[in-house]
Design a protein around this motif. Sequence first.
Motif, PDB file in Angstrom:
ATOM      1  N   GLY A   1     -12.932  -9.277 -11.395  1.00  0.00           N
ATOM      2  CA  GLY A   1     -11.946  -8.202 -11.367  1.00  0.00           C
ATOM      3  C   GLY A   1     -10.553  -8.694 -11.680  1.00  0.00           C
ATOM      4  N   ALA A   2      -9.735  -7.782 -12.222  1.00  0.00           N
ATOM      5  CA  ALA A   2      -8.338  -8.090 -12.539  1.00  0.00           C
ATOM      6  C   ALA A   2      -7.466  -6.927 -12.082  1.00  0.00           C
ATOM      7  N   PRO A   3      -6.241  -7.229 -11.643  1.00  0.00           N
ATOM      8  CA  PRO A   3      -5.348  -6.171 -11.156  1.00  0.00           C
ATOM      9  C   PRO A   3      -4.727  -5.364 -12.296  1.00  0.00           C
ATOM     10  N   LEU A   4      -4.421  -4.122 -11.985  1.00  0.00           N
ATOM     11  CA  LEU A   4      -3.694  -3.230 -12.895  1.00  0.00           C
ATOM     12  C   LEU A   4      -2.244  -3.206 -12.420  1.00  0.00           C
ATOM     13  N   ILE A   5      -1.430  -4.109 -12.949  1.00  0.00           N
ATOM     14  CA  ILE A   5      -0.040  -4.230 -12.521  1.00  0.00           C
ATOM     15  C   ILE A   5       0.841  -3.479 -13.509  1.00  0.00           C
ATOM     16  N   ASP A   6       1.497  -2.422 -13.026  1.00  0.00           N
ATOM     17  CA  ASP A   6       2.307  -1.600 -13.923  1.00  0.00           C
ATOM     18  C   ASP A   6       3.720  -2.154 -14.073  1.00  0.00           C
ATOM     19  N   ARG A   7       4.541  -1.445 -14.816  1.00  0.00           N
ATOM     20  CA  ARG A   7       5.891  -1.920 -15.148  1.00  0.00           C
ATOM     21  C   ARG A   7       6.783  -2.097 -13.920  1.00  0.00           C
ATOM     22  N   THR A   8       6.429  -1.455 -12.797  1.00  0.00           N
ATOM     23  CA  THR A   8       7.217  -1.592 -11.572  1.00  0.00           C
ATOM     24  C   THR A   8       6.833  -2.843 -10.786  1.00  0.00           C
ATOM     25  N   GLY A   9       5.768  -3.518 -11.222  1.00  0.00           N
ATOM     26  CA  GLY A   9       5.283  -4.705 -10.515  1.00  0.00           C
ATOM     27  C   GLY A   9       4.271  -4.398  -9.432  1.00  0.00           C
TER      28      GLY A   9
ATOM     29  N   ALA B   1       0.800  -1.228   0.000  1.00  0.00           N
ATOM     30  CA  ALA B   1       0.000   0.000   0.000  1.00  0.00           C
ATOM     31  C   ALA B   1       0.837   1.285   0.000  1.00  0.00           C
ATOM     32  N   PRO B   2       1.876   1.425   0.830  1.00  0.00           N
ATOM     33  CA  PRO B   2       2.649   2.679   0.789  1.00  0.00           C
ATOM     34  C   PRO B   2       3.317   2.912  -0.573  1.00  0.00           C
ATOM     35  N   ALA B   3       3.894   1.869  -1.146  1.00  0.00           N
ATOM     36  CA  ALA B   3       4.538   2.014  -2.461  1.00  0.00           C
ATOM     37  C   ALA B   3       3.491   2.309  -3.532  1.00  0.00           C
ATOM     38  N   ARG B   4       2.325   1.667  -3.445  1.00  0.00           N
ATOM     39  CA  ARG B   4       1.254   1.929  -4.408  1.00  0.00           C
ATOM     40  C   ARG B   4       0.794   3.375  -4.317  1.00  0.00           C
ATOM     41  N   THR B   5       0.615   3.863  -3.110  1.00  0.00           N
ATOM     42  CA  THR B   5       0.163   5.243  -2.927  1.00  0.00           C
ATOM     43  C   THR B   5       1.161   6.217  -3.544  1.00  0.00           C
ATOM     44  N   ARG B   6       2.448   5.986  -3.312  1.00  0.00           N
ATOM     45  CA  ARG B   6       3.474   6.859  -3.924  1.00  0.00           C
ATOM     46  C   ARG B   6       3.418   6.779  -5.445  1.00  0.00           C
ATOM     47  N   ARG B   7       3.283   5.576  -5.978  1.00  0.00           N
ATOM     48  CA  ARG B   7       3.250   5.390  -7.435  1.00  0.00           C
ATOM     49  C   ARG B   7       2.011   6.052  -8.039  1.00  0.00           C
ATOM     50  N   LEU B   8       0.885   5.930  -7.395  1.00  0.00           N
ATOM     51  CA  LEU B   8      -0.325   6.585  -7.891  1.00  0.00           C
ATOM     52  C   LEU B   8      -0.141   8.103  -7.937  1.00  0.00           C
ATOM     53  N   ARG B   9       0.520   8.667  -6.918  1.00  0.00           N
ATOM     54  CA  ARG B   9       0.752  10.118  -6.895  1.00  0.00           C
ATOM     55  C   ARG B   9       1.665  10.532  -8.043  1.00  0.00           C
ATOM     56  N   VAL B  10       2.721   9.753  -8.304  1.00  0.00           N
ATOM     57  CA  VAL B  10       3.633  10.045  -9.415  1.00  0.00           C
ATOM     58  C   VAL B  10       2.868  10.054 -10.737  1.00  0.00           C
TER      59      VAL B  10
ATOM     60  N   GLU C   1      -1.381  -0.469 -20.318  1.00  0.00           N
ATOM     61  CA  GLU C   1      -0.620   0.130 -21.425  1.00  0.00           C
ATOM     62  C   GLU C   1      -0.893   1.619 -21.520  1.00  0.00           C
ATOM     63  N   ARG C   2      -2.143   2.010 -21.384  1.00  0.00           N
ATOM     64  CA  ARG C   2      -2.505   3.433 -21.439  1.00  0.00           C
ATOM     65  C   ARG C   2      -1.906   4.199 -20.269  1.00  0.00           C
ATOM     66  N   ILE C   3      -1.907   3.588 -19.091  1.00  0.00           N
ATOM     67  CA  ILE C   3      -1.332   4.243 -17.913  1.00  0.00           C
ATOM     68  C   ILE C   3       0.163   4.447 -18.102  1.00  0.00           C
ATOM     69  N   GLU C   4       0.839   3.461 -18.646  1.00  0.00           N
ATOM     70  CA  GLU C   4       2.284   3.554 -18.823  1.00  0.00           C
ATOM     71  C   GLU C   4       2.676   4.583 -19.878  1.00  0.00           C
ATOM     72  N   LEU C   5       1.771   4.892 -20.785  1.00  0.00           N
ATOM     73  CA  LEU C   5       2.035   5.934 -21.779  1.00  0.00           C
ATOM     74  C   LEU C   5       1.691   7.330 -21.248  1.00  0.00           C
ATOM     75  N   ARG C   6       1.105   7.336 -20.100  1.00  0.00           N
ATOM     76  CA  ARG C   6       0.578   8.566 -19.515  1.00  0.00           C
ATOM     77  C   ARG C   6       1.672   9.597 -19.214  1.00  0.00           C
ATOM     78  N   GLU C   7       1.392  10.820 -19.605  1.00  0.00           N
ATOM     79  CA  GLU C   7       2.272  11.949 -19.254  1.00  0.00           C
ATOM     80  C   GLU C   7       1.406  13.140 -18.864  1.00  0.00           C
ATOM     81  N   GLY C   8       0.403  12.874 -18.022  1.00  0.00           N
ATOM     82  CA  GLY C   8      -0.460  13.959 -17.581  1.00  0.00           C
ATOM     83  C   GLY C   8      -1.859  13.891 -18.164  1.00  0.00           C
ATOM     84  N   GLY C   9      -2.200  12.859 -18.901  1.00  0.00           N
ATOM     85  CA  GLY C   9      -3.545  12.722 -19.432  1.00  0.00           C
ATOM     86  C   GLY C   9      -3.660  11.487 -20.293  1.00  0.00           C
ATOM     87  N   PHE C  10      -4.886  11.124 -20.568  1.00  0.00           N
ATOM     88  CA  PHE C  10      -5.107   9.950 -21.409  1.00  0.00           C
ATOM     89  C   PHE C  10      -5.258  10.424 -22.810  1.00  0.00           C
TER      90      PHE C  10
END
Length: 193
Positions: free
Chosen positions: A143-151, A21-30, A184-193
Amino acid sequence: MTYDPPRPAGRLLLTPEDKEAPARTRRLRVLGLGQHTEPALDAFADRLAELAGAPYAMVNFIDEERQFFAGLHVPDGSVPAVQSADRTDATKPRIGRYMARDHGFCPHVVVRHKALVLEDVRDYPRFAGNQVVDEFGIHSYLGAPLIDRTGIALGTVCVSDVEPRPWGRAGLDTIKSMAAELVERIELREGGF
């Protein structure tokens, strides 16, 4: 990602311990996720509901304190801007953008890092006592998890229904495919979809 069906348990299991949870919260903020609604994520939830034939669909980001439905599809189409679950009448609450971490099934998906298929949640004592069953009448979940490139599992994409649903392999494949697409869309994200 594999499908690991839940096994009936002899006791209720509270929300699982979430060491990530702490690492996820930081990653979501980034990534700028989990704090604001986004029309693109509501549209994604609408598409997910249509593909699954489900009355409810969510893009759910989970931090240390709560769940946030950044993308939300509800049966009557009246998606709230940002609010918690509230009561529209004396008997039944309305699903809003925020939900406590101990409500629902998404926290289990995030901790497990695996899809979860519950054709009838009442068949599983581990899940049958969850507040969304009594408060919202939810009886099936996919439901399925949204696992990003950081795992890190950032959250979930999910659908649910007030009736038992035989989601089957097609449902599982759909939810996993939609999760992969959104990651994939999240990983391409740079401030918007």
